[in-house]
Every structure is written in C-alpha cells, then in structure tokens.
Design an enzyme around this catalytic site. Sequence first.
Site, short mmCIF file in Angstrom:
data_model
loop_
_atom_site.label_atom_id
_atom_site.label_comp_id
_atom_site.label_asym_id
_atom_site.label_seq_id
_atom_site.Cartn_x
_atom_site.Cartn_y
_atom_site.Cartn_z
N HIS A 28 -43.50 -95.63 -52.05
CA HIS A 28 -42.17 -95.91 -52.61
C HIS A 28 -41.39 -94.61 -52.81
CE1 HIS A 28 -44.58 -99.37 -54.46
NE2 HIS A 28 -43.65 -100.00 -53.77
N LYS B 82 -44.36 -99.85 -43.55
CA LYS B 82 -45.59 -100.51 -44.02
C LYS B 82 -45.47 -102.02 -43.92
CE LYS B 82 -49.11 -101.63 -46.83
NZ LYS B 82 -48.63 -102.70 -47.61
P1 AMP Z 1 -42.99 -103.36 -52.54
O1 AMP Z 1 -42.84 -102.78 -53.91
O2 AMP Z 1 -44.40 -103.53 -52.08
O3 AMP Z 1 -42.14 -104.60 -52.35
O4 AMP Z 1 -42.39 -102.28 -51.53
C1 AMP Z 1 -41.10 -101.76 -51.72
C2 AMP Z 1 -40.75 -100.91 -50.53
O5 AMP Z 1 -41.69 -99.86 -50.40
C3 AMP Z 1 -40.78 -101.69 -49.21
O6 AMP Z 1 -39.71 -101.25 -48.39
C4 AMP Z 1 -42.10 -101.29 -48.63
O7 AMP Z 1 -42.17 -101.38 -47.22
C5 AMP Z 1 -42.20 -99.84 -49.08
N1 AMP Z 1 -43.57 -99.37 -49.05
C6 AMP Z 1 -44.66 -99.96 -49.64
N2 AMP Z 1 -45.77 -99.27 -49.34
C7 AMP Z 1 -45.38 -98.24 -48.55
C8 AMP Z 1 -46.09 -97.17 -47.90
N3 AMP Z 1 -47.40 -97.02 -48.01
N4 AMP Z 1 -45.36 -96.28 -47.18
C9 AMP Z 1 -44.02 -96.43 -47.05
N5 AMP Z 1 -43.31 -97.41 -47.63
C10 AMP Z 1 -43.98 -98.30 -48.36
#
Ligand code: AMP
Length: 281
Positions: free
Chosen positions: A39, A151
């Site tokens: 994030h 991701k």
């Molecule tokens: P989430 O909180 O899981 O909904 O993710 C929020 C954002 O963070 C989304 O755009 C995800 O794709 C991104 N994200 C989650 N994990 C990763 C990671 N390991 N590397 C890059 N972006 C990520």
Amino acid sequence: MKPQIIRTLAELRQIVKDWKAAGETVGVVPTMGALHQGHLSLVRAGKEACDRVIVTIFINPKQFNNPDDYKNYPRTEEEDARKLEALKADVVYVPDGAQMYPAGFASTVSVEGVTEGLCGAHRAGHFDGVATIVTKLFTQTQADKAFFGEKDYQQLLVVKRIATDLDLPIEVIGCPTIREEDGLAMSSRNLLLSDRARTWAPEMNLAMEELAEKLRAGGDWDALKAAAISRMERAGFTEVEYLDLRAADNLELLSAPDRPARLLAAAWLAGVRLIDNIAVG
Ligand code: AMP
C-alpha cells in the site's frame, strides 16, 4: 505533519475544493487498511505524481462474498495512520458504512468482460462491490489520478474499464507488486496466516515463477500447470481455485505466452485465500 483524518463526505469535498482552487493536483489510493509496504508504495507513487494524496480506508462489505472473511479482515486504523504520517499523506478518508451506503442506497456498477473468470468466477458479487465502491471513491474525491496495485491484476483492469467506460476524469495507474524477501506477495490477509502456514506461503510464487520460466522455454502448458498445482499442494495448499495464463490486456485465456501474458493464481492455505500474478512473455 499528521495527515488529516476525515470521516464525512462534506469535509472531504471542502478540502478537495480548496486544493483545486489553489491549482493543486489530487491523487487517491483506495485501500481496506491493514497497510503494508505494498500500500505504502502506492502512496509514494501518488506523492511523486500529485500535489496532494488522499488515502481511503474502507472495508467494503459489498465486495466480500464470505461473511467470515469480512468479520476476520484485519483492522489496524491507528497503526495505519502512523504509517501514513511518515509518508506525508495529506488526508486519510475513513468513511463509515452509513456514509458510503446510506439508507435507500440501491445502485450497483457492474463490469462485463474482464470480470468473467478468475476471482470473478469464484467470488460471486465481488467485482460489483469493487466497481461500485471505486466509482463512489472516484466521484467523492474528484482525484486526478488513482493508484492501484498489480497485485490485484484483475481488479486493476476492472477499474481501468470503469474509468474509460464511464468517462470519469481520472487516470488509473497500475503499480508493481511489492513482495516479502521470500517472494510472497504482500497482503493484509498474510496477517491471518499462522507462523507455520507463513513458511509455506512463498511456494505459490515459487511454483508460478518456475512455471513461467519453463513456459518461456517452450514447455507444454497443461503439463506445467499440473506440476505447479502439485508443487503447491505438496507445500500445504489445500485448494488451488485457479491457475490461468491470460492475455495481459484483456485477460483472454491463453495456452502459450505468444503475446504479453500474465500467470494468475488463487489458492487456499490454512483457511486463508491468497492470490498472486506475474508477467510472462
Ligand atoms: P486492499 O487494501 O487489499 O484492498 O488493497 C488496496 C490497494 O493496494 C489495491 O490497489 C491493491 O492492489 C494494492 N496492493 C495490495 N497489496 C499490494 C502489493 N503487495 N503490492 C502492491 N500493491 C498492493
């Protein structure tokens, strides 16, 4: 300086209006909290590209197809705010359920095509939930650019589709997946893994990397896919929901990397569903 924590749309609108009046550009990083380096890499990309960055934290009930998954999803708001302070995020927008879905809420944004297959086939209603909340966050924040991780590759394509199809004046920027040293893609759900399961988890990425290398060398897709699934199952994964090779631009199913392609997988490990994807070809 501490980022401002905003919980109402009215306050958010006022701040964004002031920024825009001053000619400043605005970036948004939508998240569900439990922030990790993945994030934070999006926040850094936002700070580089925009004058102001809003990080949104909302655990969106509409995108969970499993009530236990929603209930168990990690919630770490204070720690999240500390991490964002170090990165100089300008605003953390933390709306509650009533703010996002007030009584009478009845609209859904639904995307065809790229939502078919992969997570779309295994998580009923998930992408409708994602598409609806992302559209709301785009219109609420009025951001110029939005930062999403590769991701969640299928999600990234869904969000790009929405911005294009609905003529939303926002640029959707995909950022690379950030991984632990052992290759495991960072994910808030990794916090739910037991210490033992955590040691097995990198096998998913290792199996995918091995598959990708052998595919590039001309190996047979069906045989390599079966071998990768066996490798993951031997490591303790109980169910591989999918392991697909798909076109990078529209997720069409492929059996050889004869154009830019992604290998995408979802699998269960000790009660936790993990996803990953890598570029091939
Ligand atoms: P989430 O909180 O899981 O909904 O993710 C929020 C954002 O963070 C989304 O755009 C995800 O794709 C991104 N994200 C989650 N994990 C990763 C990671 N390991 N590397 C890059 N972006 C990520």
